[in-house]
Design an enzyme around this catalytic site. Sequence first.
Site, PDB file in Angstrom:
ATOM      1  N   CYS A 216       0.520  -1.272  -0.030  1.00 36.52           N
ATOM      2  CA  CYS A 216       0.067   0.030  -0.051  1.00 36.52           C
ATOM      3  C   CYS A 216       0.330   1.781   0.267  1.00 36.52           C
ATOM      4  O   CYS A 216       0.542   2.416  -0.288  1.00 36.52           O
ATOM      5  CB  CYS A 216      -1.130  -0.161   0.748  1.00 36.52           C
ATOM      6  SG  CYS A 216      -1.917  -1.547   1.504  1.00 36.52           S
TER       7      CYS A 216
ATOM      8  N   ASP B 110      -3.478  -2.844   7.252  1.00 33.39           N
ATOM      9  CA  ASP B 110      -4.406  -3.588   8.342  1.00 33.39           C
ATOM     10  C   ASP B 110      -5.037  -4.698   6.995  1.00 33.39           C
ATOM     11  O   ASP B 110      -4.770  -5.655   8.339  1.00 33.39           O
ATOM     12  CB  ASP B 110      -6.113  -2.283   7.989  1.00 33.39           C
ATOM     13  CG  ASP B 110      -5.871  -0.823   8.328  1.00 33.39           C
ATOM     14  OD1 ASP B 110      -4.510  -0.505   8.412  1.00 33.39           O
ATOM     15  OD2 ASP B 110      -6.992  -0.193   8.580  1.00 33.39           O
TER      16      ASP B 110
ATOM     17  N   CYS C 242      -2.242   3.906   3.030  1.00 35.78           N
ATOM     18  CA  CYS C 242      -3.395   2.247   3.735  1.00 35.78           C
ATOM     19  C   CYS C 242      -4.169   3.203   4.652  1.00 35.78           C
ATOM     20  O   CYS C 242      -3.827   4.872   4.921  1.00 35.78           O
ATOM     21  CB  CYS C 242      -2.442   1.521   4.193  1.00 35.78           C
ATOM     22  SG  CYS C 242      -3.398   0.196   4.875  1.00 35.78           S
ATOM     23  N   ASP C 243      -5.052   2.867   5.204  1.00 43.28           N
ATOM     24  CA  ASP C 243      -6.134   3.161   5.618  1.00 43.28           C
ATOM     25  C   ASP C 243      -5.696   4.312   6.779  1.00 43.28           C
ATOM     26  O   ASP C 243      -6.857   5.408   6.507  1.00 43.28           O
ATOM     27  CB  ASP C 243      -6.880   2.141   6.370  1.00 43.28           C
ATOM     28  CG  ASP C 243      -7.493   1.233   5.618  1.00 43.28           C
ATOM     29  OD1 ASP C 243      -6.723   1.022   4.679  1.00 43.28           O
ATOM     30  OD2 ASP C 243      -8.089   0.325   6.183  1.00 43.28           O
TER      31      ASP C 243
ATOM     32  N   CYS D 299      -5.628  -1.193  -1.305  1.00 43.37           N
ATOM     33  CA  CYS D 299      -7.242  -2.313  -1.763  1.00 43.37           C
ATOM     34  C   CYS D 299      -7.223  -1.095  -2.294  1.00 43.37           C
ATOM     35  O   CYS D 299      -8.455   0.096  -2.389  1.00 43.37           O
ATOM     36  CB  CYS D 299      -7.619  -2.660  -0.345  1.00 43.37           C
ATOM     37  SG  CYS D 299      -6.987  -3.416   0.928  1.00 43.37           S
TER      38      CYS D 299
ATOM     39  N   GLU E 236     -10.727  -4.266  13.154  1.00 42.61           N
ATOM     40  CA  GLU E 236     -11.769  -4.266  11.965  1.00 42.61           C
ATOM     41  C   GLU E 236     -11.416  -5.429  12.488  1.00 42.61           C
ATOM     42  O   GLU E 236     -10.574  -6.254  12.836  1.00 42.61           O
ATOM     43  CB  GLU E 236     -10.673  -3.868  11.277  1.00 42.61           C
ATOM     44  CG  GLU E 236     -11.175  -1.581  10.866  1.00 42.61           C
ATOM     45  CD  GLU E 236     -10.409  -1.784   8.887  1.00 42.61           C
ATOM     46  OE1 GLU E 236      -9.613  -2.941   8.450  1.00 42.61           O
ATOM     47  OE2 GLU E 236     -10.277  -0.354   8.985  1.00 42.61           O
TER      48      GLU E 236
ATOM     49  N   SER F  64     -13.329  -3.108   8.666  1.00 45.68           N
ATOM     50  CA  SER F  64     -13.284  -2.719   7.332  1.00 45.68           C
ATOM     51  C   SER F  64     -14.268  -2.160   6.051  1.00 45.68           C
ATOM     52  O   SER F  64     -15.220  -2.502   6.249  1.00 45.68           O
ATOM     53  CB  SER F  64     -12.121  -4.417   6.459  1.00 45.68           C
ATOM     54  OG  SER F  64     -11.711  -3.522   5.062  1.00 45.68           O
TER      55      SER F  64
END
Length: 552
Positions: free
Chosen positions: A47, A79, A120-121, A192, A442, A468
């Site tokens: 990511c 994640d 990433c997240d 993702c 998550e 998620s």
Amino acid sequence: MKRSDITYSGPERSPNRSYMKAMGLTDDDLSKYVVGVAAAWNEAGPCNIHALSLANNTKEGIRHNNGTPRLFATPVVIDGIAMGTEGMKYSLVSRELIANTVESTVNAHNYDGFAAISGCDKTSPGMMMAMARMNLPSIVMYGGTTLPGYFHGKEIAVGDLFEAVGSYLNGNMAIEELKLMEDHAIPTVGSCGGLYTANTMAMMTETLGLALPGSASPPAVDGAKVKYAYETGKTLMDLLENDLKPRDILTEESFYNAVTVLMASGGSTNAVLHLLAIAHEANIKLNMDDFDRISKKIPEIVNMKPSGEYVMADLDKIGGVPVLMKILLDHNLLNGEQLTVTGKTISENLKDIKIMNKKNVIFDVEKPINSSGGIRILKGNLATEGSVFKISASNVKYHKGPAKVFDSEDDTFKAIKDKKIAPGDVVVIRYEGPKGGPGMREMLSVTSALVGAGLGDSVALITDGRFSGATRGIMIGHVAPEAMDGGAIAVVRNNDIIEIDGNNGKIKLLIDENELNNRLRNWKKPEPKHKTGLLHQYSRLVSSSSKGAVLD
């Protein structure tokens, strides 16, 4: 006087400058704006693996506009790799670590401003929290999405692979097929591919006005990312010259715009947490009721995974986030007068955007996927501060059934694997909240296992943890107050009946009020799971999920 002059100017700062000259900098370099370039980078996963390269392009843009860039890295938790393990407890914690790393690095060295490269997240919200907190000229750019994978000729994203694990555990998929999907789910670097948390928060960077228009949607491997990274550096220098700061951009209306785009897109439930946290840092009053109020009037029009068909790369092909914003603006659903890092308003940024072929990625406002937004806030005696239900990702909006209670995600996953969950059940997972987890894991492994077992439309799940962006089904998270704070979820018993009403925003434990109060009086707080280290520190400082799970 520039802020950086405090550290790098005058005879008394001769020792300070000597350190800089040891790295090849000159007096001329130190006479310019000295700015940070924060790259959320490590080799933990694909990511953010390219973030350093993009950050170097940003440095070139800064140099082009007569600045002196200093690159530094922030933590990253991937994640998808931490998912389903104890490591996932560090994911939300990393958001605070990122914000704190940027603050400490920029302030310790008196940088005049900074540019941030996320991925990433938790990296995008962490960067934006730092921007709002410090209120220095600053700008963020999302590192980009991966391209879609392919499995038997069909586009897939990693969320499909998590659900395939559930199918395998239920005997509906051969191990050879699971391996084949694994080998092809993530074909390139980048976050993702579906409209999961990373891509949702990328949308938020543009909608809030903190990133360059059009910068969010190009895939990580697209040459456009290099161009945007360079332009991000140049724009930072313009922000410094014009003294334009994040809190000049972040207003109540800009957050309402972000919630509007969230609801119209059917994005990740994690955006609720993150927008609350960014607003907190900007001293803007935003609450759970604002999300529900806006959800009721905004149609869901974006057809992206996990509830739809397409991925972020497909959105980019039709013009990216600006096209979605332009559609909403043209229907008077977005406030176009909000300022952005370009120095122009949203309306000015979007005036030349043409709506061409939306290719079924975005629906017409008049013929939406759903007449209301993708997320509802549910309240009731089981969640007096609120809970979050991604109704766009569920075919079922109403469910009533007996509780199956678990005190951890791990116990729940084992029960699903052992086929102990039956149609009609309401799975309750508690002590997984910000304090109780700690870290508010998550639970994609659990939710995907339910869907993969064919229970996605017949079993509900409620938790004080979170999900998620890839989660789908009757899944209600962020239940607040959490169990560790003595919320009602702490006293639910097996076979209690729970009612979930997504259409009317209600969640209720169907027991007598006196019985509920009696249980709450007799509840005893359990011992913390972690008594030393980072997770212990976090559990003692973190606030309720209804307030963004920020550190107070």
